[in-house]
Design a protein around this motif. Sequence first.
Motif, PDB file in Angstrom:
ATOM      1  N   ARG A  51     -93.647  60.257  79.271  1.00 31.25           N
ATOM      2  CA  ARG A  51     -93.764  60.830  77.935  1.00 31.25           C
ATOM      3  C   ARG A  51     -93.058  59.989  76.869  1.00 31.25           C
ATOM      4  NH1 ARG A  51     -92.350  67.084  78.892  1.00 31.25           N
ATOM      5  NH2 ARG A  51     -92.383  67.078  76.598  1.00 31.25           N
ATOM      6  N   LEU A  52     -92.405  58.891  77.285  1.00 21.32           N
ATOM      7  CA  LEU A  52     -91.819  57.967  76.314  1.00 21.32           C
ATOM      8  C   LEU A  52     -92.878  57.091  75.643  1.00 21.32           C
ATOM      9  CD1 LEU A  52     -88.558  56.765  78.107  1.00 21.32           C
ATOM     10  CD2 LEU A  52     -88.711  58.168  76.042  1.00 21.32           C
ATOM     11  N   ARG A  53     -94.096  57.127  76.164  1.00 25.74           N
ATOM     12  CA  ARG A  53     -95.250  56.456  75.543  1.00 25.74           C
ATOM     13  C   ARG A  53     -95.031  54.955  75.332  1.00 25.74           C
ATOM     14  NH1 ARG A  53     -97.118  61.000  71.011  1.00 25.74           N
ATOM     15  NH2 ARG A  53     -97.077  62.770  72.455  1.00 25.74           N
ATOM     16  N   GLY A  54     -94.407  54.318  76.329  1.00 28.81           N
ATOM     17  CA  GLY A  54     -94.282  52.869  76.276  1.00 28.81           C
ATOM     18  C   GLY A  54     -92.979  52.346  75.716  1.00 28.81           C
ATOM     19  N   LEU A  55     -92.088  53.202  75.244  1.00 26.51           N
ATOM     20  CA  LEU A  55     -90.830  52.728  74.674  1.00 26.51           C
ATOM     21  C   LEU A  55     -89.980  51.974  75.686  1.00 26.51           C
ATOM     22  CD1 LEU A  55     -89.684  55.727  72.426  1.00 26.51           C
ATOM     23  CD2 LEU A  55     -90.534  53.503  71.672  1.00 26.51           C
ATOM     24  N   ALA A  56     -90.040  52.375  76.954  1.00 20.73           N
ATOM     25  CA  ALA A  56     -89.223  51.727  77.974  1.00 20.73           C
ATOM     26  C   ALA A  56     -89.963  50.611  78.687  1.00 20.73           C
ATOM     27  CB  ALA A  56     -88.736  52.762  78.996  1.00 20.73           C
ATOM     28  N   ASP A  57     -91.227  50.382  78.345  1.00 19.19           N
ATOM     29  CA  ASP A  57     -92.036  49.355  79.003  1.00 19.19           C
ATOM     30  C   ASP A  57     -92.091  48.103  78.128  1.00 19.19           C
ATOM     31  OD1 ASP A  57     -92.550  51.203  81.084  1.00 19.19           O
ATOM     32  OD2 ASP A  57     -94.145  52.105  79.894  1.00 19.19           O
ATOM     33  N   ASP A  58     -93.254  47.480  78.064  1.00 19.08           N
ATOM     34  CA  ASP A  58     -93.412  46.266  77.265  1.00 19.08           C
ATOM     35  C   ASP A  58     -94.433  46.432  76.144  1.00 19.08           C
ATOM     36  OD1 ASP A  58     -91.569  44.704  78.767  1.00 19.08           O
ATOM     37  OD2 ASP A  58     -93.066  44.522  80.364  1.00 19.08           O
ATOM     38  N   VAL A  59     -94.761  47.657  75.799  1.00 18.74           N
ATOM     39  CA  VAL A  59     -95.689  47.892  74.692  1.00 18.74           C
ATOM     40  C   VAL A  59     -95.051  47.389  73.403  1.00 18.74           C
ATOM     41  CG1 VAL A  59     -96.959  49.635  73.397  1.00 18.74           C
ATOM     42  CG2 VAL A  59     -96.669  49.882  75.873  1.00 18.74           C
ATOM     43  N   ALA A  60     -95.775  46.648  72.613  1.00 17.09           N
ATOM     44  CA  ALA A  60     -95.229  46.031  71.410  1.00 17.09           C
ATOM     45  C   ALA A  60     -94.957  47.064  70.323  1.00 17.09           C
ATOM     46  CB  ALA A  60     -96.187  44.963  70.889  1.00 17.09           C
ATOM     47  N   PHE A  61     -93.913  46.803  69.542  1.00 18.64           N
ATOM     48  CA  PHE A  61     -93.619  47.619  68.374  1.00 18.64           C
ATOM     49  C   PHE A  61     -94.476  47.159  67.200  1.00 18.64           C
ATOM     50  CE2 PHE A  61     -89.799  48.284  70.859  1.00 18.64           C
ATOM     51  CZ  PHE A  61     -89.490  49.611  70.620  1.00 18.64           C
ATOM     52  N   GLY A  62     -94.776  48.073  66.310  1.00 17.57           N
ATOM     53  CA  GLY A  62     -95.526  47.738  65.109  1.00 17.57           C
ATOM     54  C   GLY A  62     -94.663  47.906  63.868  1.00 17.57           C
ATOM     55  N   THR A  63     -95.269  47.818  62.717  1.00 16.35           N
ATOM     56  CA  THR A  63     -94.576  47.998  61.442  1.00 16.35           C
ATOM     57  C   THR A  63     -95.376  48.958  60.570  1.00 16.35           C
ATOM     58  OG1 THR A  63     -95.715  46.081  60.484  1.00 16.35           O
ATOM     59  CG2 THR A  63     -93.555  45.690  61.510  1.00 16.35           C
ATOM     60  N   GLY A  64     -94.721  49.468  59.565  1.00 16.00           N
ATOM     61  CA  GLY A  64     -95.396  50.325  58.603  1.00 16.00           C
ATOM     62  C   GLY A  64     -95.600  51.751  59.044  1.00 16.00           C
ATOM     63  N   THR A  65     -94.952  52.156  60.135  1.00 15.08           N
ATOM     64  CA  THR A  65     -95.145  53.519  60.633  1.00 15.08           C
ATOM     65  C   THR A  65     -94.010  54.456  60.231  1.00 15.08           C
ATOM     66  OG1 THR A  65     -94.084  52.924  62.722  1.00 15.08           O
ATOM     67  CG2 THR A  65     -96.485  52.735  62.609  1.00 15.08           C
ATOM     68  N   LEU A  66     -93.012  53.938  59.508  1.00 16.37           N
ATOM     69  CA  LEU A  66     -91.904  54.761  59.047  1.00 16.37           C
ATOM     70  C   LEU A  66     -91.723  54.595  57.546  1.00 16.37           C
ATOM     71  CD1 LEU A  66     -89.069  54.168  61.701  1.00 16.37           C
ATOM     72  CD2 LEU A  66     -90.545  56.165  61.510  1.00 16.37           C
ATOM     73  N   LYS A  67     -91.352  55.676  56.906  1.00 12.77           N
ATOM     74  CA  LYS A  67     -91.031  55.660  55.485  1.00 12.77           C
ATOM     75  C   LYS A  67     -89.638  56.255  55.304  1.00 12.77           C
ATOM     76  CE  LYS A  67     -92.473  57.582  51.017  1.00 12.77           C
ATOM     77  NZ  LYS A  67     -93.396  58.530  50.345  1.00 12.77           N
ATOM     78  N   VAL A  68     -88.778  55.561  54.549  1.00 14.30           N
ATOM     79  CA  VAL A  68     -87.411  56.018  54.327  1.00 14.30           C
ATOM     80  C   VAL A  68     -87.222  56.351  52.855  1.00 14.30           C
ATOM     81  CG1 VAL A  68     -84.956  55.460  54.520  1.00 14.30           C
ATOM     82  CG2 VAL A  68     -86.570  54.573  56.220  1.00 14.30           C
ATOM     83  N   ASP A  69     -86.924  57.607  52.575  1.00 13.28           N
ATOM     84  CA  ASP A  69     -86.609  58.054  51.218  1.00 13.28           C
ATOM     85  C   ASP A  69     -85.112  58.335  51.130  1.00 13.28           C
ATOM     86  OD1 ASP A  69     -89.269  58.033  50.195  1.00 13.28           O
ATOM     87  OD2 ASP A  69     -89.665  59.885  51.294  1.00 13.28           O
ATOM     88  N   VAL A  70     -84.506  57.900  50.036  1.00 11.99           N
ATOM     89  CA  VAL A  70     -83.056  57.986  49.888  1.00 11.99           C
ATOM     90  C   VAL A  70     -82.692  58.850  48.684  1.00 11.99           C
ATOM     91  CG1 VAL A  70     -80.916  56.695  49.537  1.00 11.99           C
ATOM     92  CG2 VAL A  70     -82.773  55.696  50.903  1.00 11.99           C
ATOM     93  N   ASP A  71     -81.793  59.807  48.917  1.00 13.39           N
ATOM     94  CA  ASP A  71     -81.194  60.591  47.842  1.00 13.39           C
ATOM     95  C   ASP A  71     -79.685  60.430  47.993  1.00 13.39           C
ATOM     96  OD1 ASP A  71     -80.441  62.358  45.886  1.00 13.39           O
ATOM     97  OD2 ASP A  71     -81.118  64.160  46.924  1.00 13.39           O
ATOM     98  N   SER A  72     -79.114  59.468  47.281  1.00 16.93           N
ATOM     99  CA  SER A  72     -77.716  59.101  47.506  1.00 16.93           C
ATOM    100  C   SER A  72     -76.785  59.828  46.546  1.00 16.93           C
ATOM    101  CB  SER A  72     -77.526  57.590  47.360  1.00 16.93           C
ATOM    102  OG  SER A  72     -77.924  57.149  46.072  1.00 16.93           O
ATOM    103  N   ALA A  73     -75.622  60.198  47.059  1.00 17.11           N
ATOM    104  CA  ALA A  73     -74.581  60.783  46.225  1.00 17.11           C
ATOM    105  C   ALA A  73     -74.008  59.711  45.294  1.00 17.11           C
ATOM    106  CB  ALA A  73     -73.483  61.380  47.101  1.00 17.11           C
ATOM    107  N   ASP A  74     -73.434  60.161  44.211  1.00 21.09           N
ATOM    108  CA  ASP A  74     -72.890  59.239  43.225  1.00 21.09           C
ATOM    109  C   ASP A  74     -71.833  58.333  43.865  1.00 21.09           C
ATOM    110  OD1 ASP A  74     -72.550  58.221  40.559  1.00 21.09           O
ATOM    111  OD2 ASP A  74     -70.655  59.316  40.469  1.00 21.09           O
TER     112      ASP A  74
END
Length: 393
Positions: A51-74
């Motif tokens: 169920r790790l879907r390849g994370l522990a094997d040799d399946v290649a990582f991709g890009t563009g599948t995560l988005k990071v939004d930031v709300d930072s304190a002063d």
Amino acid sequence: MTITKESVASALELSTDRVDSHLHPEGSFDVAAHEVPTGREEVWRFTPLKRLRGLADDVAFGTGTLKVDVDSADGVVVEQVGADSALRGSSGLVPLDRVSARAWAAAPDATVVRIPTEHVAAGATVLTISGTGIDTLAAGHTVIVAEKFSKATVVLRFEGSAVLADNIEIVVEDGADLTVVSMQDWADDAVHHSSQHALIGRDANLKHVAVTFGGDLVRHDTTAEYAGPGGSVEMLGMYFADAGQHIEHRLFVDHTAPKTKSNVIYKGALQGEGAHAVWIGNVLIRKVAEGIETYEENRNLVLTDGCRADSVPNLEIETGEIEGAGHASAVGRFDDEQLFYLRSRGIEESEARRLVVHGFFNDLIRKIGVDALEEKLTLTVEAELAKNVLKAL
């Protein structure tokens, strides 16, 4: 002092001798040094590897599948740095398994949250990490640095769909006070393997909170060590496993300095066929760690048939010159006496069960100490209860 890789190596030189134990696999940044797990290894025996879907094997990582939004304190600085930044590795994190090593090599950059020296941040800095799909593996890296005598709260909120492996580094410099909350609010199909490592300086305080409700499979390995005496770490966690869901938390506190403290409290509830929760706690008290105090506790509340909770506390002691050490673990169903007490006062069974579950979690929610999260967590527990256990009554 400011914590650097060199100062960490110097401070820990005499206190981190190799400990021969199956609980302490050899770390390495080299992916090839970590064999593909088979499930027979002690550190993988509870995890459904397919169920790790390849994370522990040799399946290649991709890009563009995560988005990071930031709300930072002063006053809190949040920036992206490259893979070659000196901040990566500043906590002393060394990958202990193949997934973590692969994520380290694959992450194209790192998000750095820095609280400047002596700055007291009003409100929380929130990073929302959103997944956009499960077709491509994603790798992430986050570094949180609380410079000396600063105080702040940082919340990492994970949502959406993703197959994510990430490394999270936390550095709490001398005299700093930091709260880090990791909230797994994933969609039902998400997979998340996270390695989180904290380094606590002299007289510094870290409160690390893990909240896991969503996802298909979530496995978090959280470790902490000390760069000087007087440091303190509190690890709090709450989770709710539904039908078919696998939630696994592994914690390791390495007392590498004298007069340090650690307190671990995790609570979880399970409901639905195939719900599985795993908690592995370990505290190592090294020879140099005289005068320390430590306690770890895990409680699991089973709400329906067909669930499984594995709870394994460990305590390794190399010196008897300590203030105190202990652990506790329990897996149980509703307290019949509590139900009887409530029902004898005219409260219906469904409402009585709901009150018992809220009572089970509420003291832990209050310990988190982040006002903005308390109401949200209470409502989330209510929503989880509505899924199965109340319908079954």
